[in-house]
Design a protein around this motif. Structure first.
Motif, PDB file in Angstrom:
ATOM      1  N   PRO A 101      47.018  80.274  41.451  1.00 50.43           N
ATOM      2  CA  PRO A 101      47.871  81.221  40.722  1.00 50.43           C
ATOM      3  C   PRO A 101      49.315  81.203  41.223  1.00 50.43           C
ATOM      4  O   PRO A 101      50.229  81.507  40.469  1.00 50.43           O
ATOM      5  N   GLY A 102      49.516  80.834  42.493  1.00 51.83           N
ATOM      6  CA  GLY A 102      50.871  80.862  43.063  1.00 51.83           C
ATOM      7  C   GLY A 102      51.688  79.610  42.779  1.00 51.83           C
ATOM      8  O   GLY A 102      52.809  79.478  43.278  1.00 51.83           O
ATOM      9  N   LEU A 103      51.145  78.676  41.967  1.00 55.39           N
ATOM     10  CA  LEU A 103      51.859  77.414  41.679  1.00 55.39           C
ATOM     11  C   LEU A 103      53.157  77.699  40.913  1.00 55.39           C
ATOM     12  O   LEU A 103      53.153  78.406  39.912  1.00 55.39           O
ATOM     13  N   LEU A 104      54.245  77.136  41.405  1.00 56.63           N
ATOM     14  CA  LEU A 104      55.537  77.349  40.737  1.00 56.63           C
ATOM     15  C   LEU A 104      55.772  76.225  39.729  1.00 56.63           C
ATOM     16  O   LEU A 104      55.295  75.099  39.926  1.00 56.63           O
ATOM     17  N   ALA A 105      56.571  76.539  38.667  1.00 58.84           N
ATOM     18  CA  ALA A 105      56.816  75.543  37.615  1.00 58.84           C
ATOM     19  C   ALA A 105      57.416  74.265  38.207  1.00 58.84           C
ATOM     20  O   ALA A 105      57.039  73.152  37.818  1.00 58.84           O
ATOM     21  N   GLU A 106      58.315  74.412  39.182  1.00 60.17           N
ATOM     22  CA  GLU A 106      58.968  73.215  39.728  1.00 60.17           C
ATOM     23  C   GLU A 106      58.028  72.369  40.602  1.00 60.17           C
ATOM     24  O   GLU A 106      58.388  71.281  41.027  1.00 60.17           O
ATOM     25  N   GLN A 107      56.818  72.886  40.870  1.00 59.66           N
ATOM     26  CA  GLN A 107      55.862  72.112  41.682  1.00 59.66           C
ATOM     27  C   GLN A 107      54.880  71.331  40.799  1.00 59.66           C
ATOM     28  O   GLN A 107      54.009  70.638  41.327  1.00 59.66           O
ATOM     29  N   ALA A 108      55.038  71.447  39.472  1.00 58.56           N
ATOM     30  CA  ALA A 108      54.024  70.893  38.561  1.00 58.56           C
ATOM     31  C   ALA A 108      53.769  69.394  38.768  1.00 58.56           C
ATOM     32  O   ALA A 108      52.631  68.939  38.668  1.00 58.56           O
ATOM     33  N   ALA A 109      54.821  68.630  39.081  1.00 58.00           N
ATOM     34  CA  ALA A 109      54.633  67.183  39.229  1.00 58.00           C
ATOM     35  C   ALA A 109      53.829  66.841  40.487  1.00 58.00           C
ATOM     36  O   ALA A 109      53.116  65.841  40.520  1.00 58.00           O
ATOM     37  N   ARG A 110      53.963  67.648  41.514  1.00 56.89           N
ATOM     38  CA  ARG A 110      53.243  67.441  42.777  1.00 56.89           C
ATOM     39  C   ARG A 110      52.567  68.757  43.129  1.00 56.89           C
ATOM     40  O   ARG A 110      52.991  69.455  44.064  1.00 56.89           O
ATOM     41  N   PRO A 111      51.528  69.154  42.358  1.00 56.68           N
ATOM     42  CA  PRO A 111      51.004  70.524  42.437  1.00 56.68           C
ATOM     43  C   PRO A 111      50.426  70.931  43.787  1.00 56.68           C
ATOM     44  O   PRO A 111      50.273  72.121  44.044  1.00 56.68           O
ATOM     45  N   LEU A 112      50.101  69.959  44.653  1.00 57.46           N
ATOM     46  CA  LEU A 112      49.557  70.353  45.955  1.00 57.46           C
ATOM     47  C   LEU A 112      50.662  70.712  46.953  1.00 57.46           C
ATOM     48  O   LEU A 112      50.371  71.235  48.030  1.00 57.46           O
ATOM     49  N   GLY A 113      51.917  70.422  46.602  1.00 56.63           N
ATOM     50  CA  GLY A 113      53.038  70.761  47.490  1.00 56.63           C
ATOM     51  C   GLY A 113      52.840  70.167  48.873  1.00 56.63           C
ATOM     52  O   GLY A 113      52.466  69.005  49.022  1.00 56.63           O
ATOM     53  N   ALA A 114      53.080  70.983  49.908  1.00 58.51           N
ATOM     54  CA  ALA A 114      52.804  70.558  51.285  1.00 58.51           C
ATOM     55  C   ALA A 114      51.333  70.849  51.536  1.00 58.51           C
ATOM     56  O   ALA A 114      50.897  71.994  51.424  1.00 58.51           O
ATOM     57  N   CYS A 115      50.576  69.801  51.851  1.00 58.93           N
ATOM     58  CA  CYS A 115      49.111  69.931  51.897  1.00 58.93           C
ATOM     59  C   CYS A 115      48.551  69.584  53.274  1.00 58.93           C
ATOM     60  O   CYS A 115      48.935  68.584  53.885  1.00 58.93           O
ATOM     61  N   LEU A 116      47.635  70.412  53.751  1.00 60.49           N
ATOM     62  CA  LEU A 116      46.944  70.144  55.021  1.00 60.49           C
ATOM     63  C   LEU A 116      45.477  69.858  54.733  1.00 60.49           C
ATOM     64  O   LEU A 116      44.809  70.636  54.035  1.00 60.49           O
ATOM     65  N   GLU A 117      44.973  68.742  55.253  1.00 60.78           N
ATOM     66  CA  GLU A 117      43.547  68.426  55.138  1.00 60.78           C
ATOM     67  C   GLU A 117      42.918  68.468  56.524  1.00 60.78           C
ATOM     68  O   GLU A 117      43.446  67.852  57.462  1.00 60.78           O
ATOM     69  N   VAL A 118      41.798  69.172  56.640  1.00 62.80           N
ATOM     70  CA  VAL A 118      41.070  69.174  57.915  1.00 62.80           C
ATOM     71  C   VAL A 118      39.823  68.318  57.729  1.00 62.80           C
ATOM     72  O   VAL A 118      38.989  68.613  56.868  1.00 62.80           O
ATOM     73  N   GLY A 119      39.718  67.237  58.518  1.00 63.94           N
ATOM     74  CA  GLY A 119      38.601  66.302  58.395  1.00 63.94           C
ATOM     75  C   GLY A 119      38.991  65.083  57.574  1.00 63.94           C
ATOM     76  O   GLY A 119      38.591  64.954  56.424  1.00 63.94           O
ATOM     77  N   THR A 120      39.780  64.194  58.176  1.00 67.74           N
ATOM     78  CA  THR A 120      40.262  62.991  57.453  1.00 67.74           C
ATOM     79  C   THR A 120      39.105  62.083  57.066  1.00 67.74           C
ATOM     80  O   THR A 120      39.129  61.462  55.995  1.00 67.74           O
ATOM     81  N   GLY A 121      38.088  61.987  57.945  1.00 65.20           N
ATOM     82  CA  GLY A 121      36.958  61.085  57.701  1.00 65.20           C
ATOM     83  C   GLY A 121      37.451  59.671  57.474  1.00 65.20           C
ATOM     84  O   GLY A 121      38.236  59.131  58.253  1.00 65.20           O
ATOM     85  N   CYS A 122      37.030  59.066  56.360  1.00 57.84           N
ATOM     86  CA  CYS A 122      37.416  57.674  56.076  1.00 57.84           C
ATOM     87  C   CYS A 122      38.783  57.589  55.385  1.00 57.84           C
ATOM     88  O   CYS A 122      39.302  56.500  55.176  1.00 57.84           O
ATOM     89  N   GLY A 123      39.360  58.722  54.987  1.00 56.88           N
ATOM     90  CA  GLY A 123      40.702  58.711  54.394  1.00 56.88           C
ATOM     91  C   GLY A 123      40.720  58.751  52.875  1.00 56.88           C
ATOM     92  O   GLY A 123      41.790  58.809  52.269  1.00 56.88           O
ATOM     93  N   TYR A 124      39.527  58.743  52.240  1.00 58.79           N
ATOM     94  CA  TYR A 124      39.491  58.700  50.766  1.00 58.79           C
ATOM     95  C   TYR A 124      40.149  59.926  50.146  1.00 58.79           C
ATOM     96  O   TYR A 124      41.041  59.812  49.292  1.00 58.79           O
ATOM     97  N   GLN A 125      39.721  61.104  50.603  1.00 61.51           N
ATOM     98  CA  GLN A 125      40.277  62.325  50.011  1.00 61.51           C
ATOM     99  C   GLN A 125      41.773  62.436  50.305  1.00 61.51           C
ATOM    100  O   GLN A 125      42.541  62.897  49.460  1.00 61.51           O
ATOM    101  N   ALA A 126      42.185  61.979  51.490  1.00 65.59           N
ATOM    102  CA  ALA A 126      43.616  62.019  51.839  1.00 65.59           C
ATOM    103  C   ALA A 126      44.427  61.203  50.833  1.00 65.59           C
ATOM    104  O   ALA A 126      45.535  61.593  50.434  1.00 65.59           O
ATOM    105  N   ALA A 127      43.871  60.071  50.390  1.00 67.76           N
ATOM    106  CA  ALA A 127      44.572  59.231  49.408  1.00 67.76           C
ATOM    107  C   ALA A 127      44.698  59.960  48.073  1.00 67.76           C
ATOM    108  O   ALA A 127      45.754  59.918  47.425  1.00 67.76           O
TER     109      ALA A 127
END
Ligand code: SAH
Length: 286
Positions: free
Chosen positions: A136-162
């Protein structure tokens, strides 16, 4: 130049029968004449080469079409965010799993990635990423990169990070197992040349329960491992308008997907989605 001199020069066009190379029946000259008849052959060879390169080894199928079938399944199951579907179409999941598992890479199943850990099944990963992209907090100017600054916990093999990287402005991903951290780095280095438009993914070997304060706050936080409660550091590092998605133990009900939104006034709103099954969130590093 006189006419007489011109007469003595061999005519180059049209080619006379006697000017054909000797031994016109040899394999080489037969090939040469075939190529003359097929001026489009180099183009066709280039297409065939491309198809060979993008084919998962040992699968005998074109990985793009197999991936597109996976994307069609995700869409049929309710994933509607086009950016999320596009990311799944672009990241070659088969390059993140062991050769022995390549045949199952595009099935909706979790797969072992070594050291007792698993890569989650595509439908669950897609559901979590879509929840972040439609916060709900997504701003219009973030639409092209909707995840903005993103933190992932548990890189594993890196698939989800990609996948995250194709939808984020920047990604920080933390892994507590050194061997997996190094494996993910190798996978993502390989991928960077093949998939254009990937921003930098900052891979960190560390305890993700502490989040990563130097790059905080984050618009989106996603955990690939579940504990009994949400670490305070994750909540502290969530930006206003941001959303966190993580599996969490729910007394007596097993793991459920937990969603936390930080509202513009700074308060937190918790909600629950369906039951899930993730590897345990552990503290410390190995
Ligand atoms: N997103 C991953 C899934 C990996 S499975 C992928 O696409 O492959 C979950 C991972 O979380 C495991 O690799 C596990 O080692 C890691 N993990 C568990 N607790 C952690 C912690 N406290 N900090 C960082 N990583 C952790």
């Amino acid at each position: 130049m006189s006419e007489g001199q011109a007469e003595r020069k061999p005519r180059r066009f049209p080619l006379q029968l006697e000017q054909l190379p000797a031994g016109a029946s040899t394999a080489a000259s037969a090939r040469a004449s075939r190529e003359l008849l097929r001026p489009q052959a180099p183009l066709q060879h280039a297409v065939e080469n491309l198809q060979r390169q993008s084919r998962p080894q040992g699968v005998g199928l074109d990985s793009l079409s197999v991936r597109q079938r996976m994307v069609a399944r995700l869409a049929a199951e309710g994933i509607s965010h086009t950016g999320v579907l596009d990311a799944f179409a672009r990241v070659p999941r088969h390059q993140f799993v062991d050769t022995a598992l390549v045949n199952q890479a595009y099935e909706d199943t979790s797969l072992p990635i070594g050291l007792g850990q698993t890569i989650s099944k595509p439908s669950v990963v897609a559901t979590m990423i879509q929840a972040l992209c439609t916060r709900p907090g997504l701003l219009a100017e973030q639409a092209a990169r909707p995840l903005g600054a993103c933190l992932e916990v548990g890189t594993g093999c890196g698939y989800q990070a990609a996948l995250l990287a194709l939808l984020a402005r920047r990604v920080v991903s933390i892994e507590r197992l050194r061997d997996l951290h190094l494996k993910a780095r190798q996978h993502l280095d390989q991928l960077r040349t093949a998939v254009p438009g990937m921003p930098d993914i900052r891979l960190i070997y560390g305890d993700g329960m502490l989040g990563h304060a130097p790059q905080a706050p984050y618009d989106t936080i996603i955990a690939a491992a579940g504990g009994a409660s949400l670490p305070q550091a994750w909540l502290d590092q969530l930006a206003p308008g941001g959303r966190l998605v993580a599996p969490m133990e729910d007394a007596g009900r097993g793991q459920v997907l937990t969603i936390v939104d930080r509202l513009p006034d700074g308060s937190l709103k918790h909600s629950r989605a369906g039951a899930v099954l993730f590897v345990p969130l552990k503290s410390g590093m190995t």
